[in-house]
Design an enzyme around this catalytic site. Structure first.
Site, mmCIF file in Angstrom:
data_model
loop_
_atom_site.group_PDB
_atom_site.id
_atom_site.type_symbol
_atom_site.label_atom_id
_atom_site.label_comp_id
_atom_site.label_asym_id
_atom_site.label_seq_id
_atom_site.Cartn_x
_atom_site.Cartn_y
_atom_site.Cartn_z
ATOM 1 N N ASN B 67 -8.360 50.352 38.043
ATOM 2 C CA ASN B 67 -7.932 51.498 38.851
ATOM 3 C C ASN B 67 -6.472 51.376 39.218
ATOM 4 O OD1 ASN B 67 -7.294 51.370 41.948
ATOM 5 N ND2 ASN B 67 -8.683 49.677 41.536
ATOM 6 N N ASN B 126 -3.557 44.701 54.832
ATOM 7 C CA ASN B 126 -3.532 44.723 53.363
ATOM 8 C C ASN B 126 -2.141 44.334 52.881
ATOM 9 O OD1 ASN B 126 -3.713 45.198 50.654
ATOM 10 N ND2 ASN B 126 -4.459 47.303 50.824
ATOM 11 N N CYS B 129 -2.209 45.014 47.763
ATOM 12 C CA CYS B 129 -2.571 46.055 46.790
ATOM 13 C C CYS B 129 -1.657 45.960 45.568
ATOM 14 C CB CYS B 129 -2.455 47.463 47.384
ATOM 15 S SG CYS B 129 -2.865 48.736 46.169
ATOM 16 N N GLY B 243 -16.640 41.649 42.602
ATOM 17 C CA GLY B 243 -17.720 41.679 41.618
ATOM 18 C C GLY B 243 -19.110 41.453 42.172
#
Lengths: 247, 300
Positions: B67, B126, B129, B243
């Site tokens: 993505n 964050n 990213c 995952g």
């Protein structure tokens, strides 16, 4: 209205053309909520699909509590769907997305390409009976052609030879088209949007999706200066709003 | 759900499961009750609104998802004006606000602003990213920057302060220790790995941005190793993700040192993933008469 998530048996299936499969499910409550333009996220109820993404598939037909989808075999997920037989399970999330706006006009043109056919076929069945509707459909070859008014294929194996957009200018001029609906591959939609500028034009976009419900922003498309989600803000957009040059 | 209750720093988690920022929305509560989650982590908010990256943004690989969303979000003002009140009304579980700035000052301004808002239980900083030019990345890979940033942020709040780490670093231990020394109360890892896919027929990148973030099934062994390494390097509790699809995956992370786990990409293929995970985890613990804390970090 909340979105449903279910596993349902395939109630009927047929192969209209090699590489395409029509799947029927029966669910009166879901069927009652479907309007042209909407789609479902579908996947085969098989272990090997457990960790694979759902595929966004438009509603093709709705009849007496049953919903039909037309699936084109493209990759593993759509192949698994195309292999489904009556009685096999299909997992679904939906109905999703917005709807084609219905305008009360006389002369309407539908333009579809390839697997863009199903949502326009459903739309056609819901248009006001007083309107004159012409459905123009194009595909790569005769294998990509379905019932409509004017057909063309890139290899000339059915209808006239060429791209579906080649026929649009004359159809518009000859029939005083006041409204266009379209669905198909992006290059076709882009060309069409330029050709029919000035005529109201609503387009249903295809997009790669992860969530399908508006969460991930993966399917976004450029609309004006921002990105809108095909799954939640669409899939139907006013063609004049889309920043085609950024697609 | 009590046999599996856990803590992430100052927050109680029961069940010990949450969602990975950016992969979840309240839309999923159409499919399951929110109380199957121990907390809600929102999509990362940035100071200014972000339109996000060019399309295409997604590609499903043989084992996981690529993505390049690019933190599309309405910005801090939009979040506080629209999204936060909506979440406050709807949520019955703790809200963790994920946020990212383009400079240390911006991070601090954002936290000061968020601190004035009611209804926030904690923060995910964050710094990792992979899909934005300015926000995150330069912060997440440099231990000194992480230390200084965390030190400034920890002065501004008494709430849970979890720092989301990038896997794209040479030493996760150093970054983890820097966050701990700076005053983080927990760590979240991993953010996405670098990833890429090319259409071999045409030579065209599958993703508009070319290099993007990779998540889902294929990243699990990497995430597990980094969870273990980080857990060995610091005393902070770890919110682990990468995952995780099933309760068996979750157990591996708990054994490796996670106190809480998050589900991300798995939601897209199975919207019941969280429910099935919690049920399976509870079943495992009850069958063996274990409490979750008995197994956290006990990999042998």
């Amino acid at each position: 209205m909340s979105v449903s998530q279910k596993t349902l048996p395939v109630s009927g299936a047929d192969t209209p053309q090699p590489g395409y499969r029509v799947l029927w499910i029966e669910d009166h409550e879901l069927a009652a909520r479907c309007v042209p333009g909407m789609f479902f996220e579908l996947k085969a109820d098989r272990r090997d699909q457990d960790n694979r993404l759902y595929k966004p598939i438009s509603v093709y037909q709705v009849r007496e509590g049953r919903i039909a989808f037309m699936v084109k075999e493209v990759g593993d997920g759509s192949k698994a769907l195309c292999l489904l037989q009556p009685g096999d399970g299909v997992r679904l999330i939906g109905p999703l997305g917005n709807a084609f706006p219905l305008l009360n006009v006389q002369n309407i043109l539908l333009v579809s390409g390839g697997v863009g056919y199903p949502p326009l076929s459903f739309l056609k069945s819901c248009l006001p009976s007083a309107s004159r509707v012409i459905h123009l459909h194009g595909g790569a070859s005769a294998k990509d052609v379905f019932p409509c008014d004017i057909v063309c294929t890139e290899d000339g194996s059915a209808g006239s030879k060429g791209r579906v957009t080649d026929l649009v200018p004359s159809v518009i001029a000859d029939n005083r088209i006041q409204l266009v609906y379209s669905c198909g591959p992006q290059p076709m939609l882009k060309a069409l949007a330029r050709m029919v500028e000035g005529i109201p034009h609503f387009v249903s976009l295809e997009a790669y999706m992860a969530c399908g419900i508006g969460v991930c922003y993966g399917c976004s498309v450029p609309v004006g200066n921002e990105f809108k989600r095909v799954c939640k803000d669409g899939p139907v957009f006013n063609a004049a709003d889309i920043a085609w040059e950024k697609l | 759900m009590s046999s599996s209750k856990s803590k992430l720093g100052k927050l109680d988690f029961d069940p010990p499961v949450t969602v990975a920022s950016g992969t979840f929305g309240t839309e999923y509560f159409d499919f399951f009750d929110q109380r199957w989650l121990g907390a809600y982590v929102c999509k990362t908010v940035t100071f200014e609104p972000k339109a996000g990256n060019p399309v295409p943004r997604l590609y499903e690989t043989e084992a996981g998802l690529l993505n390049a969303i690019g933190l599309q979000n309405p910005g801090l003002k939009g979040f506080i004006g629209d999204e936060l009140p909506r979440l406050r009304d709807l949520l019955q579980i703790p809200l963790i606000v994920s946020f990212s700035g383009s400079t240390p000052t911006e991070f601090c301004q954002m936290l000061e602003c968020l601190e004035k808002q009611p209804g926030i239980a904690g923060y995910e900083v964050n710094v990792s990213c992979p899909n934005v030019e300015k926000e995150g990345l330069p912060f997440g890979i440099d231990p000194d920057v992480v230390f200084n940033l965390t030190r400034e942020l920890s002065k501004l709040t008494d709430k849970e302060l979890t720092v989301k780490l990038s896997p794209n670093v040479s030493s996760i231990e150093q970054v983890a220790q820097a966050a701990e020394a700076g005053g983080a109360t927990s760590l979240a890892l991993i953010n996405t790995l670098w990833g890429m896919a090319v259409d071999w027929r045409t030579g065209k990148s599958r993703i508009g941005r070319k290099v993007c973030g990779y998540s889902g099934m294929g990243v699990k062994p990497v995430a597990l190793a980094l969870t273990y390494k980080a857990a060995q390097a610091v005393k902070l509790p770890i919110l682990a993700m990468g995952g995780i699809h099933t309760w068996r995956d979750a157990l591996e992370f708990f054994y490796a040192g996670a106190s809480v786990v998050a589900v991300g990409t798995a939601m897209f293929s199975n919207s019941q993933a969280v429910v099935e995970l919690v049920q399976g985890l509870n079943g495992y613990l009850e069958e063996r008469n274990l409490r979750l804390k008995d197994i956290i970090g006990k990999v042998s």
